[in-house]
Scaffold this motif. Structure first.
Motif, PDB file in Angstrom:
ATOM      1  N   ALA A  10     -45.900  -1.910 -20.490  1.00 23.97           N
ATOM      2  CA  ALA A  10     -47.054  -2.049 -21.376  1.00 23.97           C
ATOM      3  C   ALA A  10     -46.637  -2.004 -22.834  1.00 23.97           C
ATOM      4  N   ALA A  11     -45.689  -1.116 -23.158  1.00 22.60           N
ATOM      5  CA  ALA A  11     -45.224  -0.998 -24.544  1.00 22.60           C
ATOM      6  C   ALA A  11     -44.470  -2.248 -24.977  1.00 22.60           C
ATOM      7  N   VAL A  12     -43.630  -2.783 -24.096  1.00 21.79           N
ATOM      8  CA  VAL A  12     -42.882  -4.001 -24.419  1.00 21.79           C
ATOM      9  C   VAL A  12     -43.829  -5.147 -24.719  1.00 21.79           C
ATOM     10  N   LEU A  13     -44.912  -5.232 -23.958  1.00 24.56           N
ATOM     11  CA  LEU A  13     -45.838  -6.349 -24.081  1.00 24.56           C
ATOM     12  C   LEU A  13     -46.969  -6.090 -25.067  1.00 24.56           C
ATOM     13  N   GLY A  14     -47.130  -4.836 -25.497  1.00 23.85           N
ATOM     14  CA  GLY A  14     -48.307  -4.498 -26.296  1.00 23.85           C
ATOM     15  C   GLY A  14     -49.573  -4.723 -25.498  1.00 23.85           C
ATOM     16  N   ALA A  15     -49.512  -4.452 -24.206  1.00 19.01           N
ATOM     17  CA  ALA A  15     -50.618  -4.761 -23.302  1.00 19.01           C
ATOM     18  C   ALA A  15     -51.597  -3.605 -23.216  1.00 19.01           C
ATOM     19  N   LEU A  16     -52.847  -3.954 -23.049  1.00 16.54           N
ATOM     20  CA  LEU A  16     -53.882  -2.984 -22.755  1.00 16.54           C
ATOM     21  C   LEU A  16     -53.822  -2.662 -21.265  1.00 16.54           C
ATOM     22  N   VAL A  17     -53.730  -1.365 -20.932  1.00 16.77           N
ATOM     23  CA  VAL A  17     -53.674  -0.964 -19.531  1.00 16.77           C
ATOM     24  C   VAL A  17     -55.073  -0.586 -19.091  1.00 16.77           C
ATOM     25  N   GLU A  18     -55.593  -1.339 -18.151  1.00 11.22           N
ATOM     26  CA  GLU A  18     -56.957  -1.121 -17.688  1.00 11.22           C
ATOM     27  C   GLU A  18     -56.939  -0.491 -16.297  1.00 11.22           C
ATOM     28  N   PRO A  19     -57.420   0.745 -16.172  1.00 14.39           N
ATOM     29  CA  PRO A  19     -57.565   1.318 -14.825  1.00 14.39           C
ATOM     30  C   PRO A  19     -58.792   0.706 -14.155  1.00 14.39           C
ATOM     31  N   THR A  20     -58.792   0.657 -12.854  1.00 11.83           N
ATOM     32  CA  THR A  20     -59.947   0.096 -12.140  1.00 11.83           C
ATOM     33  C   THR A  20     -60.549   1.124 -11.193  1.00 11.83           C
ATOM     34  N   SER A  21     -60.270   2.386 -11.457  1.00 12.58           N
ATOM     35  CA  SER A  21     -60.894   3.459 -10.698  1.00 12.58           C
ATOM     36  C   SER A  21     -60.971   4.670 -11.618  1.00 12.58           C
ATOM     37  N   VAL A  78     -59.526  -7.857 -13.262  1.00 16.43           N
ATOM     38  CA  VAL A  78     -60.091  -8.216 -11.962  1.00 16.43           C
ATOM     39  C   VAL A  78     -60.895  -7.023 -11.466  1.00 16.43           C
ATOM     40  N   PRO A  79     -62.215  -7.147 -11.361  1.00 11.47           N
ATOM     41  CA  PRO A  79     -63.038  -6.007 -10.937  1.00 11.47           C
ATOM     42  C   PRO A  79     -62.642  -5.508  -9.552  1.00 11.47           C
ATOM     43  N   ASP A  80     -62.698  -4.212  -9.415  1.00 14.55           N
ATOM     44  CA  ASP A  80     -62.493  -3.539  -8.121  1.00 14.55           C
ATOM     45  C   ASP A  80     -61.058  -3.617  -7.594  1.00 14.55           C
ATOM     46  N   ALA A  81     -60.113  -4.116  -8.387  1.00 14.71           N
ATOM     47  CA  ALA A  81     -58.716  -4.105  -7.942  1.00 14.71           C
ATOM     48  C   ALA A  81     -58.188  -2.680  -8.074  1.00 14.71           C
ATOM     49  N   PRO A  82     -57.633  -2.108  -7.006  1.00 20.98           N
ATOM     50  CA  PRO A  82     -57.315  -0.672  -6.991  1.00 20.98           C
ATOM     51  C   PRO A  82     -55.977  -0.321  -7.615  1.00 20.98           C
ATOM     52  N   GLY A  83     -55.771  -0.655  -8.881  1.00 23.88           N
ATOM     53  CA  GLY A  83     -54.527  -0.307  -9.534  1.00 23.88           C
ATOM     54  C   GLY A  83     -54.550  -0.712 -10.992  1.00 23.88           C
ATOM     55  N   PRO A  84     -53.575  -0.271 -11.768  1.00 22.28           N
ATOM     56  CA  PRO A  84     -53.556  -0.565 -13.202  1.00 22.28           C
ATOM     57  C   PRO A  84     -53.255  -2.035 -13.479  1.00 22.28           C
ATOM     58  N   GLN A  85     -54.028  -2.606 -14.392  1.00 19.03           N
ATOM     59  CA  GLN A  85     -53.853  -3.996 -14.781  1.00 19.03           C
ATOM     60  C   GLN A  85     -53.442  -4.050 -16.246  1.00 19.03           C
TER      61      GLN A  85
END
Length: 497
Positions: A10-21, A78-85
Motif C-alpha cells: 500500500a505504501a509503495v503504491l500510495g493506495a487506499l486500503v479499504e476493509p470490507t468487514s 468490490v462490495p462484500d469481498a471478505p478482505g482488504p482491497q
C-alpha cells in the motif's frame, strides 16, 4: 517471491486500503505470490483485478479471497469481498510498480554483490528461443528466474519479476513491443544490467509503420542501461549495430561466421562473441565453435545444440554473449548450451510418428524472418528423405507490406523446392503461386490436416507454421495422430470365409 506485507504494498503504491468487514485490516500479513488469474490464487496471494473487454477481474475478487488471497489490487471497491482491497487508478500499472519494488529490494549493489542482476532481451524474432537458452545457461551459474512461454508485455514482465526471491541471482526479462515507448515502460519495471537486442525484422511492421520505427522501439532497451551496464548487440544486423550510439554502456557484439549466409569472417572488434565451424546432424541440430574475445583475451569451446534449426546458432551466440557479460565462464556456457532442451511449446518441435513421418510444429507465431528460417530447416531436414510439406498460413500485422512479404515467402518455398504446399488464410492464394510441386488452398485447418493425413508417406517431413491467430497447432496435432489402420479381413484375423 520475496514476502511483501500488505502495508508495504500500500505504501509503495500510495493506495487506499479499504476493509470490507468490521474486522481491522492486518497490514503485516504478507503476500508471497502475485497473480491476475483467480484460478491461480493460492494461500497468501496478492490478486490483481484487471478490467477487460471480455472478463473483469473485479468479478472474481470474492473468489480470490475465498482461495486464500491476502489482499486485492482493485480500481474500485468490490462490495462484500471478505478482505482488504488496495484501491489504485490502474491495477496493471500498479502491478508493474510492485514488480519494480521487488527488483529494488533484491538487486545487486556494491555492498551486496550476490544480489539480483537483470538481463533485458528484445528483438523481432527469436526472443523466446534465446530466452530459453539464456535461462538454461544462467541457471547453471546460479538461481535464475526466466519467463515461462512468452510473458513479454505489461502483464507478463511483472508476472515474471514477482517470482524473484532473496536467493535469485539472475532475472531474464523478455521484452516485446507493439509501439514506441513499450520497451521503455518495461525497462522501468525491470531496469536492465545487460541489454540484448537480437534483430530488427518485419514483425508487427504494420503497427509500427516501418523497420526504422521498430529499431527506435527496440533501441529503448539499450537506452535504459547505466554506464556500468553492457549492451549485447547483433553485429550482423545493421539496424541493431547502429544502436551502439544510443547507450552509455559498454558494447559486447555477437556474430555468426556463416559463409552460406554471406558472412565468411568474424568482424574485427576488440570485444566479440562469435560462432563458426557450423555443422548439423540429421535432425537439424547444429554444432559449432564458440569464441569469446574480451579484454584482449581469446577463448573457444565446442557447442552441440539440442534445438533444431540453423537460426538457433545466432540465438545461442546471443545467449552466450549475455552470460559472458554477467561473468559466466566459457566452460559453463558451452556445457549448458549443449545440454539445453527445447523449453517452449510449438517452436521448432520436431516429432516422429511411428510410421516415420516427421512433423515440425513451429506454429506458435510467424513473421517473414522466422518463416524463412523454418523453410530452410524444412529443406535441410528433408534432404535425402521423402517429400517435404509446408502447411503455412498468414503472417499477421504486416500492414501494407503484407502482400509483398507473402509473395516473397512463396518465392522462398519455391526456391526450397518444397514438394507439397498447403496454404490457409487471406494470403493463401499468394502462397501457392509459382510452386514447383503441388500447391493447394485449404478452406480450414481441418481440411488442411485431412489432406496431409491422406497423402503423407513414411519419410516425409511436414512443416506447420503461421501466425498465432490461425492456431495451426491443431493441424500439427492432427497430423501426428497415429495413422488410421485398415481392419484386417483375413481368416487368421477373424474375418469370415
Amino acid at each position: 517471491m520475496i514476502p511483501l506485507r500488505v502495508g508495504e504494498v500500500a505504501a509503495v503504491l500510495g493506495a487506499l486500503v479499504e476493509p470490507t468487514s468490521s474486522a481491522p485490516v492486518d497490514l503485516d500479513r504478507a503476500a508471497s505470490h502475485v497473480t491476475a488469474d483467480s484460478r491461480a490464487v493460492a494461500l497468501s496471494s496478492l490478486f490483481v483485478a484487471l478490467p477487460g473487454e471480455r472478463v473483469d477481474g473485479h468479478a472474481y475478487v470474492g473468489q480470490a479471497f475465498a482461495a486464500g488471497a491476502v489482499a486485492a489490487l482493485v480500481a474500485h471497491v468490490v462490495p462484500d469481498a471478505p478482505g482488504p482491497q488496495l484501491v489504485v487508478a490502474d491495477p496493471l500499472e500498479a502491478f508493474g510498480r510492485v514488480a519494480r519494488h521487488v527488483v529494488d529490494r533484491t538487486r545487486a549493489t556494491p555492498s551486496r554483490p550476490e544480489g539480483l542482476r537483470v538481463v533485458g532481451l528484445t528483438g523481432s524474432q527469436g526472443k523466446t528461443s534465446t530466452k530459453d537458452l539464456l535461462g538454461a545457461v544462467l541457471a547453471a551459474a546460479g538461481p535464475t528466474v526466466a519467463p515461462a512461454g512468452n510473458l513479454n508485455n505489461e502483464l507478463g514482465v511483472p508476472l515474471t519479476v514477482t517470482r524473484v526471491d532473496r536467493t535469485t541471482r539472475f532475472l531474464v526479462a523478455e521484452m516485446g513491443a507493439r509501439g514506441i515507448g513499450h520497451v521503455a515502460y518495461l525497462c522501468r519495471i525491470a531496469p536492465p544490467d545487460v541489454a540484448v537486442v537480437l534483430n530488427v525484422g518485419h514483425a508487427h511492421v504494420g503497427e509500427f509503420g516501418g523497420q526504422d520505427a521498430i529499431a527506435r522501439a527496440k533501441g529503448e532497451l539499450v537506452e535504459a542501461l547505466g554506464a556500468d551496464g553492457v549492451a549485447v548487440l547483433n553485429r550482423d544486423d545493421p539496424r541493431v549495430w547502429g544502436m551502439r550510439s544510443r547507450t552509455r554502456a559498454r558494447v559486447l557484439p555477437f556474430a555468426v561466421v556463416d559463409p552460406q549466409a554471406g558472412r565468411p569472417a568474424a568482424p574485427d572488434e576488440p570485444d566479440l562473441v562469435w560462432a563458426d565451424g557450423l555443422g548439423a546432424d540429421d535432425r537439424g541440430r547444429y554444432r559449432f565453435t564458440l569464441h569469446v574475445r574480451t579484454a584482449g583475451e581469446d577463448e573457444q569451446g565446442a557447442v552441440a545444440l539440442r534445438v533444431t534449426g540453423r537460426h538457433q546458432v545466432a540465438n545461442a551466440t546471443a545467449a552466450a554473449a549475455a552470460a559472458t557479460a554477467l561473468g559466466v565462464d566459457l566452460a559453463t556456457v558451452t556445457t549448458a548450451l549443449s545440454a539445453a532442451e527445447p523449453a517452449s511449446r510449438w517452436r521448432m518441435e520436431v516429432d516422429d510418428r511411428a510410421d516415420g513421418v516427421t512433423v515440425v510444429n513451429d506454429s506458435y507465431n510467424a513473421n517473414p524472418a522466422s518463416m524463412a528460417a523454418a523453410v530452410d530447416t524444412l529443406a535441410e531436414l528433408g534432404r535425402g528423405r521423402g517429400r517435404t510439406w509446408a502447411v503455412v498460413g498468414d503472417m499477421l500485422e504486416l500492414g501494407a507490406e503484407a502482400p509483398a512479404l507473402h509473395a516473397a515467402l512463396a518465392a522462398q518455398l519455391a526456391a526450397a523446392e518444397v514438394d507439397e504446399v498447403v496454404a490457409l488464410g487471406e494470403f493463401a492464394p499468394l502462397l501457392v503461386e509459382g510452386q514447383p510441386g503441388r500447391a493447394r488452398v485449404a478452406r480450414s485447418a481441418a481440411e488442411a490436416a485431412a489432406w496431409v493425413r491422406a497423402d503423407v508417406l513414411p519419410g516425409d517431413v511436414v512443416l506447420v507454421k503461421a501466425s498465432r491467430g490461425l492456431a495451426l497447432d491443431v493441424v500439427a496435432d492432427e497430423i501426428l495422430r497415429a495413422p488410421d489402420r485398415e481392419r484386417a479381413t483375413s481368416p487368421e484375423a477373424g474375418g469370415g470365409a
